[in-house]
Scaffold this active site. Structure first.
Site, PDB file in Angstrom:
ATOM      1  N   HIS A  65       0.129   8.039   4.423  1.00  0.00           N
ATOM      2  CA  HIS A  65       1.119   6.998   4.118  1.00  0.00           C
ATOM      3  C   HIS A  65       0.487   5.904   3.274  1.00  0.00           C
ATOM      4  O   HIS A  65      -0.710   5.614   3.406  1.00  0.00           O
ATOM      5  CB  HIS A  65       1.673   6.397   5.417  1.00  0.00           C
TER       6      HIS A  65
ATOM      7  N   GLU B 108       7.634  -0.837   2.119  1.00  0.00           N
ATOM      8  CA  GLU B 108       7.298   0.577   2.236  1.00  0.00           C
ATOM      9  C   GLU B 108       8.542   1.446   2.310  1.00  0.00           C
ATOM     10  O   GLU B 108       9.633   0.993   2.676  1.00  0.00           O
ATOM     11  CB  GLU B 108       6.459   0.820   3.489  1.00  0.00           C
TER      12      GLU B 108
ATOM     13  N   CYS C 265       6.952   7.506   0.357  1.00  0.00           N
ATOM     14  CA  CYS C 265       6.054   6.348   0.326  1.00  0.00           C
ATOM     15  C   CYS C 265       5.310   6.229  -1.003  1.00  0.00           C
ATOM     16  O   CYS C 265       5.289   5.158  -1.633  1.00  0.00           O
ATOM     17  CB  CYS C 265       5.089   6.400   1.501  1.00  0.00           C
TER      18      CYS C 265
END
Length: 335
Positions: free
Chosen positions: A294, A306, A240
């Site tokens: 994240h 993402e 991420c």
């Protein structure tokens, strides 16, 4: 040699997955909404792949053209996508191969052609593409096409039809563009890639607040379909924060490596006021930045791009401000 039962099973599995997840309905619905918006504004629907800018997406309607394909043709598309995924090729590579195959053979494994041309891509044994048996073997053909494509310098910056021409070296170079819209539709639906053309996500949304944000968004959208690998920072896979790192690096802004540090790498604002290009964060305890695990990039219009987790490629999806673990503050890098 025909493709046979195995590839038919691949196609059936792909369609079953699409029906189960509702992906087909979503993509077609989003496309219809986008086209209605553009029609109302008097704008021609263009393919806006970030690297090359607007281009006319062929002569037909992508959805209609795709609906006219027969099972054998769909099986070849499924094989192109399947091998592309196995090789970690980007969705753009799948699109190039689909356009080339449709132009050369109508996406059929032909046992004839001009001079000694054979197969899906009309490869010629006399020109070093392989033996007649090889160039009529579908997996061999697809892999060979990808081998040659990867050897072309900076092929991803070319319009897909131009990249197909660079592989095929046809006497009629412009003909590959005809199937651009259809190939995008197939990549999005069979390949389960949202907005393969690269800019539909921002249609009707707020424009990025600055050029850096726009460049970062363009980079991140181009990486769709590449696999998630923990600790990876590209170019073939990402985690991420690795995706955010490279996206903003492409925009001339250096971010820290990990998501917890990226949270401190720009101006802070309420997440409800996020603009395209801003970073959103998720934490096990939303009030404690030390538990951030994240990060994603906001695209506007309630969507993000993402690299989420293992087994899930880089993708776009919808986000809501009351989503579990979403931190209440967004970050605007470079400010």
């Amino acid at each position: 040699m025909r493709i046979g039962i195995l590839v038919g099973v691949i196609v059936a599995a792909m369609f079953a997955t699409l029906l189960a997840t509702g992906t087909v309905a979503k993509v077609v619905g989003d496309q219809a909404q986008l086209e209605a918006q553009l029609d109302a504004q008097g704008v021609t629907n263009l393919s806006c792949e970030a690297a090359v800018g607007p281009s006319q997406p062929g002569q037909g309607n992508g959805e209609v053209d795709a609906a006219n394909l027969e099972q054998e043709q769909l099986a070849i598309v499924a094989l192109i996508i399947s091998i592309g995924k196995q090789r970690n090729m980007s969705p753009r590579a799948w699109q190039v191969a689909i356009q080339a195959g449709m132009t050369e053979s109508g996406l059929r494994n032909l046992n004839y052609g001009d001079r000694d041309s054979l197969g899906i891509f009309q490869m010629r044994p006399s020109m070093g593409w392989g033996t007649p048996a090889q160039v009529t073997n579908p997996p061999y053909q697809v892999n060979k096409f990808y081998d040659v494509l990867e050897a072309i310098p900076d092929w991803e910056s070319l319009r897909p039809g131009a990249a197909a021409q660079a592989v095929e070296r046809s006497a009629f170079p412009d003909r590959y563009h005809k199937w651009e819209a259809m190939a995008v539709h197939l990549v999005e639906n069979l390949g389960q890639v949202t907005d393969a053309a690269g800019c539909g996500e921002s249609a009707g949304a707020v424009l990025p607040p600055n050029e850096a944000a726009a460049a970062a968004i363009q980079f991140a959208l181009r990486e769709q379909g590449k696999p998630y690998v923990w600790g990876a920072t590209g170019p073939n896979s990402y985690d991420c924060s690795g995706l955010m790192l490279r996206a903003y690096e492409a925009a001339g802004i250096m971010l820290p490596r990990v998501s917890q540090d990226q949270y401190n790498a720009g101006a802070m604002l309420p997440v409800e006021e996020a603009q395209p290009g801003d970073l959103l964060f998720w934490a096990y305890d939303e009030s404690n930045p030390k538990t951030i695990h994240h990060v994603a990039m906001y695209l506007g219009d309630g969507k993000i791009v993402e690299a989420q987790q293992s087994g899930v490629p880089v993708h776009t999806r919808s986000v809501s401000w009351d989503e579990a673990e979403l931190v209440a503050q967004a970050i605007r890098p470079g400010v």
